[in-house]
Design a protein around this motif. Structure first.
Motif, PDB file in Angstrom:
ATOM      1  N   ALA A  21       0.649  -1.324  -0.097  1.00 20.61           N
ATOM      2  CA  ALA A  21       0.299   0.138  -0.092  1.00 20.61           C
ATOM      3  C   ALA A  21       0.782   1.362  -0.197  1.00 20.61           C
ATOM      4  CB  ALA A  21      -0.640  -0.477   1.580  1.00 20.61           C
ATOM      5  N   PHE A  22       2.173   1.494   0.625  1.00 17.71           N
ATOM      6  CA  PHE A  22       2.803   2.189   1.067  1.00 17.71           C
ATOM      7  C   PHE A  22       3.968   2.419  -0.103  1.00 17.71           C
ATOM      8  CE2 PHE A  22       0.317   2.154   4.942  1.00 17.71           C
ATOM      9  CZ  PHE A  22      -0.332   3.482   5.071  1.00 17.71           C
ATOM     10  N   ILE A  23       4.534   1.502  -0.593  1.00 20.05           N
ATOM     11  CA  ILE A  23       5.294   1.378  -1.743  1.00 20.05           C
ATOM     12  C   ILE A  23       4.827   1.649  -2.530  1.00 20.05           C
ATOM     13  CG2 ILE A  23       7.979   0.564  -1.341  1.00 20.05           C
ATOM     14  CD1 ILE A  23       8.089   0.826   1.140  1.00 20.05           C
ATOM     15  N   VAL A  24       4.983  -0.369  -2.918  1.00 22.84           N
ATOM     16  CA  VAL A  24       4.365  -0.679  -4.293  1.00 22.84           C
ATOM     17  C   VAL A  24       3.496   0.130  -5.041  1.00 22.84           C
ATOM     18  CG1 VAL A  24       4.047  -2.945  -5.776  1.00 22.84           C
ATOM     19  CG2 VAL A  24       5.494  -2.757  -3.777  1.00 22.84           C
ATOM     20  N   VAL A  25       2.695   0.452  -4.347  1.00 21.84           N
ATOM     21  CA  VAL A  25       1.696   1.129  -5.608  1.00 21.84           C
ATOM     22  C   VAL A  25       1.711   2.350  -5.703  1.00 21.84           C
ATOM     23  CG1 VAL A  25      -0.935   2.433  -5.095  1.00 21.84           C
ATOM     24  CG2 VAL A  25      -0.608  -0.189  -4.897  1.00 21.84           C
ATOM     25  N   PRO A  26       2.889   3.124  -4.652  1.00 22.57           N
ATOM     26  CA  PRO A  26       3.404   4.801  -4.790  1.00 22.57           C
ATOM     27  C   PRO A  26       3.932   4.216  -6.249  1.00 22.57           C
ATOM     28  CG  PRO A  26       2.736   4.693  -2.214  1.00 22.57           C
ATOM     29  CD  PRO A  26       2.286   3.100  -3.734  1.00 22.57           C
ATOM     30  N   LEU A  27       4.873   3.838  -6.190  1.00 18.50           N
ATOM     31  CA  LEU A  27       5.669   4.061  -6.986  1.00 18.50           C
ATOM     32  C   LEU A  27       5.623   3.096  -8.435  1.00 18.50           C
ATOM     33  CD1 LEU A  27       8.793   2.315  -4.882  1.00 18.50           C
ATOM     34  CD2 LEU A  27       8.624   4.656  -5.344  1.00 18.50           C
ATOM     35  N   VAL A  28       4.262   2.470  -8.459  1.00 14.79           N
ATOM     36  CA  VAL A  28       3.569   1.905  -9.480  1.00 14.79           C
ATOM     37  C   VAL A  28       2.984   3.235 -10.813  1.00 14.79           C
ATOM     38  CG1 VAL A  28       1.990   0.417 -10.928  1.00 14.79           C
ATOM     39  CG2 VAL A  28       3.918  -0.351  -9.372  1.00 14.79           C
ATOM     40  N   LEU A  29       2.211   4.199  -9.400  1.00 10.43           N
ATOM     41  CA  LEU A  29       1.586   5.231 -10.383  1.00 10.43           C
ATOM     42  C   LEU A  29       2.792   6.176 -10.484  1.00 10.43           C
ATOM     43  CD1 LEU A  29      -1.591   5.492  -7.533  1.00 10.43           C
ATOM     44  CD2 LEU A  29      -1.714   4.846  -9.667  1.00 10.43           C
ATOM     45  N   ILE A  30       3.389   6.089  -9.790  1.00 12.08           N
ATOM     46  CA  ILE A  30       4.450   7.433 -10.314  1.00 12.08           C
ATOM     47  C   ILE A  30       5.615   6.768 -11.381  1.00 12.08           C
ATOM     48  CG2 ILE A  30       6.728   8.700  -9.881  1.00 12.08           C
ATOM     49  CD1 ILE A  30       5.781   8.601  -6.761  1.00 12.08           C
ATOM     50  N   ALA A  31       6.037   5.749 -11.708  1.00 11.55           N
ATOM     51  CA  ALA A  31       6.696   5.131 -12.525  1.00 11.55           C
ATOM     52  C   ALA A  31       5.918   5.463 -13.620  1.00 11.55           C
ATOM     53  CB  ALA A  31       7.373   3.242 -12.431  1.00 11.55           C
ATOM     54  N   VAL A  32       4.409   4.729 -13.675  1.00 14.24           N
ATOM     55  CA  VAL A  32       3.492   4.817 -15.070  1.00 14.24           C
ATOM     56  C   VAL A  32       3.391   6.636 -15.764  1.00 14.24           C
ATOM     57  CG1 VAL A  32       0.840   4.943 -15.103  1.00 14.24           C
ATOM     58  CG2 VAL A  32       2.371   3.015 -14.131  1.00 14.24           C
ATOM     59  N   ILE A  33       3.299   7.449 -15.121  1.00  8.34           N
ATOM     60  CA  ILE A  33       2.874   9.111 -14.736  1.00  8.34           C
ATOM     61  C   ILE A  33       4.016   9.103 -15.462  1.00  8.34           C
ATOM     62  CG2 ILE A  33       3.007  11.131 -13.707  1.00  8.34           C
ATOM     63  CD1 ILE A  33       1.140   9.858 -11.782  1.00  8.34           C
ATOM     64  N   PHE A  34       4.918   9.310 -14.863  1.00  8.46           N
ATOM     65  CA  PHE A  34       6.548   9.283 -15.606  1.00  8.46           C
ATOM     66  C   PHE A  34       6.924   8.623 -16.818  1.00  8.46           C
ATOM     67  CE2 PHE A  34      11.249   7.787 -16.268  1.00  8.46           C
ATOM     68  CZ  PHE A  34      11.629   9.285 -16.404  1.00  8.46           C
TER      69      PHE A  34
END
Length: 551
Positions: A21-34
């Motif tokens: 919840a706190f690491i994988v999901v935010p990083l995936v969203l950041i990676a997709v947006i980037f």
């Protein structure tokens, strides 16, 4: 779908869920947006670069076309002079040469020229201006025979050369050759200072001729491709054919330089992503331990209670959240369970004591009366020494069973009681059997229920041995077996079938094997047992497994 995802999460540990919840999901969203930003930005940069390159190539082509057309017109004007034609017609006349030299120095035509030369139809040099002599044979090989004038690049001199056919009355009488520097075609060749970009000229076959930067002469372009690789660098290609010439203008823009700004932004995003990941991991670490530690404290207490079989421990938690409420309720539950266990234990203890006293009461009076009857019978028949021994043994037994109120005795004391009992039975059965004792020293101090072995021995004496049979043995063995006290009582008597066991259980002086098993269960629990092995004609072995505890 949601319920399946929920069940999937419940199968995972708390730590895995928090990390997700706190690491994988935010990083995936950041990676997709980037990634989306990077792809869109790259396409925009490429489109802008392609449009800019196309506009620059169009401008350069227009400049080259205008400049070359102007130079061709100026050369045509010079060729129309009478001195020019006369010099080719009369090449040995110095007067014509001097007049032509004066004309070339006075007019403003072909001001950018570096060299000017005239050749007759046989390629002999007639007039020379400048320091170089052009290799006419080589130039003619590159010249298009169908064209009256052509532009040729002379790599040895780093010049672009205009060669013009000279005709008189439609008859070829010579060639005019004029050389120019590269910037005579277009100012683009000198103003192309964009880093990572270059402007080059190639022939119709794509072979490199010259450009703003020197490239290997064996390079060949494929104008159908949008990219070009040179020295492990990639370039985007934009090309256009120059009107009236067989040259192609090629714009090369470095991919690395084009995306340099985007790469800098990418590196910045990666740096921010790493910093964000570290912050998220720190936050997740504290949140995880704020949930996991109190929950683990509760689980640890539960396991400890289960392993130690003790309800004394309590969960210590000083929080003020839902987990704290769980800990408080759990402690209250333990308090209620402890009270209930104490109540049950008290009731069970009373019940066990009552049952034990009843069982003990079943044995002692029966045995006492049977023994007294036996001694009375012998006393009437024969007043001798065995009667004295029997009375002595009886006294000891009565002292141990009636006077001594302890539930447990040592193995040595129980064997002593058993020996007294057998002495009394010998008064009745004589030498019908022999008794063998194998008692290990390390078990003599072990605790055992009082009068536990007597019913088993009595069963062997009453039901196993035959009066007309010799060498009948009763063997009593006590030893340590792993963590148990193992006692075996065996005889080589008649034996019985297993299916007859139910009926024979009641033959132990009216009490039975079930009585002994029940006493063991009540005293020691289900972990300890009694086993019977019997075979007709070979005898019976009764094995007891009891706790190995010493006084």
């Amino acid at each position: 779908m949601i319920s399946k995802f929920y069940k999937f999460l419940r199968k995972k540990g708390m730590k895995s869920r928090i990390v997700f919840a706190f690491i994988v999901v935010p990083l995936v969203l950041i990676a997709v947006i980037f990634l989306l930003y990077y792809v869109i930005s790259a396409n925009i940069l490429y489109d802008k670069s392609e449009q800019s390159a196309k506009a620059f190539v169009d401008m350069t082509e227009e400049n080259i076309y205008l400049n070359t057309t102007k130079l061709e017109e100026q050369l045509a004007t010079i060729m129309q002079q009478s001195n020019f034609s006369a010099m080719l017609t009369y090449p040995d006349e110095d007067t014509y040469k001097q007049a032509f030299e004066a004309y070339m120095s006075e007019n403003s035509y072909l001001r950018l020229r570096k060299d000017f030369q005239l050749f007759d139809a046989d390629a002999h040099l007639i007039f020379k201006e400048g320091t170089h002599i052009y290799p006419l044979d080589t130039i003619l090989e590159r010249k298009d025979e169908q064209e009256e004038n052509s532009w040729v690049y002379v790599e040895e001199l780093k010049e672009i050369v205009l060669i013009q056919n000279v005709r008189k009355n439609q008859q070829l009488i010579g060639y005019a050759v004029c050389g120019f520097p590269l910037d005579a075609l277009s100012p683009s060749f000198t103003r192309m200072d964009r880093e990572g970009s270059m402007l080059v000229i190639a022939d119709e076959q794509g072979e490199y001729l010259f450009g703003t930067k020197h490239l290997p002469s064996d390079i060949k372009f494929d104008f159908s491709q949008k990219s070009f690789s040179l020295r492990e660098d990639n370039y985007y290609v934009t090309s256009k054919k120059v009107r009236g010439m067989d040259w192609q203008i090629v714009s090369l823009i470095s991919e690395e330089n084009l995306y340099q700004e985007l790469h800098n932004f990418r590196n910045m995003i990666l740096l921010y992503g790493i910093l964000l990941t570290i912050v998220l991991e720190i936050i997740a670490f504290f949140i995880y331990h704020s949930i996991y530690d109190p929950m683990n404290n509760i689980l640890t207490t539960m396991r400890s209670i289960d392993e130690e079989r003790s309800l004394v421990q309590r969960v210590v938690d000083d929080g003020n959240d839902e987990v704290h409420q769980v800990a408080v309720n759990f402690n209250e539950l333990l308090d209620r369970i402890e009270e209930l266990v104490k109540t049950v234990e008290s009731e069970q203890e009373q019940k066990r004591e009552t049952q034990f006293q009843l069982l003990q009461a079943q044995i002692n009076p029966h045995f006492l009366f049977n023994t007294l009857n036996t001694l009375h019978f012998l006393a009437l028949m024969n007043d001798d020494k065995p009667v004295g021994e029997g009375i002595s043994a009886l006294a000891k037994l009565l002292r141990n069973t009636i006077t001594d109120q302890k539930d447990e005795v040592s193995v040595a004391e129980e064997i002593e009681n058993l020996k007294n009992y057998i002495i009394i039975q010998k008064l009745r059965y004589g030498d019908l059997f022999e008794t063998v004792y194998n008692i290990d020293e390390e078990v003599k101090d072990c605790k055992i229920l009082k009068f536990l072995l007597q019913p088993i021995v009595e069963n062997s004496i009453l039901h196993a041995f035959e009066e007309d049979r010799e060498h009948q043995l009763l063997t009593i063995r006590a030893q340590k077996y792993h963590h148990y006290l193992k006692i075996s009582i065996g005889d080589n008597g008649k034996g019985f079938k297993p299916k007859e066991r139910k009926n024979s259980n009641r033959n132990l002086s009216g009490i039975g094997i079930d009585n002994i098993s029940e006493r063991i269960r009540l005293m020691y629990g289900e972990k300890y047992s009694m086993q019977i092995q019997s075979s007709i004609g070979f005898g019976t072995i009764v094995t007891l497994l009891l706790p190995f505890t010493k006084e």
